[in-house]
Design a protein around this motif. Structure first.
Motif, short mmCIF file in Angstrom:
data_model
loop_
_atom_site.label_atom_id
_atom_site.label_comp_id
_atom_site.label_asym_id
_atom_site.label_seq_id
_atom_site.Cartn_x
_atom_site.Cartn_y
_atom_site.Cartn_z
N LEU A 100 0.65 -1.49 -0.03
CA LEU A 100 0.55 0.13 0.37
C LEU A 100 0.39 1.22 -0.31
CD1 LEU A 100 -3.10 -1.43 2.74
CD2 LEU A 100 -2.63 -0.34 -0.25
N ASP A 101 2.05 1.41 0.23
CA ASP A 101 2.47 2.15 0.41
C ASP A 101 3.40 2.89 -1.14
OD1 ASP A 101 2.66 2.99 3.40
OD2 ASP A 101 4.10 1.49 4.20
N ASP A 102 3.41 1.02 -1.80
CA ASP A 102 4.38 1.33 -3.10
C ASP A 102 3.30 2.18 -4.25
OD1 ASP A 102 6.07 1.48 -4.72
OD2 ASP A 102 5.73 -0.63 -5.68
N VAL A 103 1.98 1.39 -3.39
CA VAL A 103 0.84 1.89 -4.45
C VAL A 103 0.60 3.03 -4.40
CG1 VAL A 103 -1.76 1.64 -4.70
CG2 VAL A 103 -0.37 -0.68 -4.62
N ASP A 104 0.56 4.12 -2.96
CA ASP A 104 0.30 5.46 -2.47
C ASP A 104 1.36 6.24 -3.31
OD1 ASP A 104 -0.68 7.72 -1.70
OD2 ASP A 104 1.05 7.16 -0.06
N HIS A 105 2.61 5.74 -2.73
CA HIS A 105 3.76 6.47 -3.52
C HIS A 105 3.54 6.77 -5.11
CE1 HIS A 105 5.90 6.96 0.21
NE2 HIS A 105 6.34 6.18 0.36
N ARG A 106 3.36 5.71 -5.37
CA ARG A 106 2.93 4.96 -7.21
C ARG A 106 1.55 5.91 -7.74
NH1 ARG A 106 5.64 -0.42 -9.27
NH2 ARG A 106 7.21 -0.09 -8.71
N VAL A 107 0.82 6.37 -6.95
CA VAL A 107 0.22 6.71 -7.30
C VAL A 107 -0.35 8.25 -7.07
CG1 VAL A 107 -3.20 7.20 -7.28
CG2 VAL A 107 -1.88 4.33 -7.16
N GLY A 108 -0.26 8.71 -6.10
CA GLY A 108 0.26 10.00 -5.70
C GLY A 108 0.43 10.81 -6.79
N PRO A 109 1.98 10.57 -7.58
CA PRO A 109 2.78 11.41 -9.06
C PRO A 109 1.21 11.38 -10.21
CG PRO A 109 4.13 10.35 -7.68
CD PRO A 109 3.27 9.94 -6.86
N MET A 110 0.74 9.46 -10.47
CA MET A 110 0.19 9.92 -11.38
C MET A 110 -1.64 10.50 -11.32
SD MET A 110 0.89 5.74 -12.45
CE MET A 110 -1.00 5.35 -11.19
N ASP B 40 -1.56 13.66 -9.89
CA ASP B 40 -1.33 14.93 -9.71
C ASP B 40 -1.22 14.80 -10.86
OD1 ASP B 40 -1.38 15.23 -7.91
OD2 ASP B 40 1.22 14.81 -7.28
N ASN B 41 -0.26 13.99 -12.01
CA ASN B 41 -0.88 13.95 -13.76
C ASN B 41 -1.36 14.34 -14.21
OD1 ASN B 41 2.16 14.28 -13.29
ND2 ASN B 41 2.32 12.41 -13.88
N THR B 42 -2.93 13.00 -13.99
CA THR B 42 -4.00 13.28 -14.03
C THR B 42 -4.64 14.49 -14.18
OG1 THR B 42 -4.08 10.49 -14.18
CG2 THR B 42 -6.33 11.88 -14.26
N ASN B 43 -4.56 14.99 -12.88
CA ASN B 43 -4.90 16.33 -12.34
C ASN B 43 -4.56 16.81 -13.25
OD1 ASN B 43 -6.63 17.68 -11.30
ND2 ASN B 43 -5.08 18.08 -9.44
N LYS B 44 -2.94 16.83 -13.65
CA LYS B 44 -2.15 18.48 -14.55
C LYS B 44 -3.41 18.21 -15.63
CE LYS B 44 1.46 19.04 -12.23
NZ LYS B 44 2.97 19.14 -11.92
N THR B 45 -3.73 16.96 -16.56
CA THR B 45 -3.73 16.41 -17.58
C THR B 45 -5.77 17.37 -17.82
OG1 THR B 45 -2.50 14.45 -18.07
CG2 THR B 45 -4.01 14.93 -19.37
N ILE B 46 -6.29 16.80 -16.91
CA ILE B 46 -8.00 17.41 -17.56
C ILE B 46 -7.57 18.82 -16.86
CG2 ILE B 46 -9.81 17.18 -15.09
CD1 ILE B 46 -8.89 14.23 -14.75
#
Length: 173
Positions: free
Chosen positions: A58-68, A70-76
């Motif tokens: 879950l920590d690994d997913v959290d570290h990977r999902v957070g930037p994704m 953010d990128n999704t938010n920027k893309t939207i």
């Protein structure tokens, strides 16, 4: 109370003498208890390791999902901005389309006016040319027919003259 005192020594005497089989049952119970306790600690330990692995995952997913995210938010955000620009461009295209429709209607109206203004004289000129051509053709046909009739009349007259002469010649002989 004396009756109770009399029963208590009896219980005390019985409790001090435990049979061998009772010791065996007691030992088996304690052994089973210890076995189940050790087994429970083992299961709890495995569950703890699984929870640790799950926490790491879950920590690994959290570290990977957070930037994704953010990128999704920027893309939207960029897509929304582009959609706004596209909508304004589509509004401009709509205005241009309206202008093209107006120009097309104006050209259609002008074409109709020019056609109506020129069509009447052109129709008259075409009718006159057709009539003139038909008359000239009829005149040529009549002239040719008259020449043919004259030639036929002349040939008939010549034949009659020839017949008359041949009769006269026969009579004179």
């Amino acid at each position: 109370m004396s009756a109770n005192h009399e029963q208590l020594p009896h219980l005390a005497a019985e409790s001090t003498s435990i049979a061998v089989w009772e010791w065996g049952v007691l030992a088996a119970g304690v052994g089973l208890f210890l076995f189940l306790l050790i087994f429970a600690f083992g299961v709890i330990g495995k569950i703890g390791k699984s929870l640790d692995k799950t926490n790491k995952l879950l920590d690994d997913v959290d570290h990977r999902v957070g930037p994704m995210l953010d990128n999704t938010n920027k893309t939207i955000t960029l897509v929304n901005a582009n959609l706004s620009q596209t909508e304004s461009e589509l509004a401009k295209v709509g205005g241009m389309t309206d202008n093209v429709v107006q120009v097309t209607n104006n050209v259609t109206n002008m074409t109709s006016m020019i056609t109506s203004a020129l069509a009447s004289p052109l129709i008259k000129a075409a009718s006159f040319a057709f009539g003139l051509r038909k008359t000239m053709k009829q005149r040529d046909d009549d002239y040719q027919e008259a020449q043919i009739r004259a030639a036929l009349s002349a040939a008939e007259e010549a034949r009659r003259d020839h017949k008359r002469r041949s009769r006269k010649d026969k009579k004179q002989k």
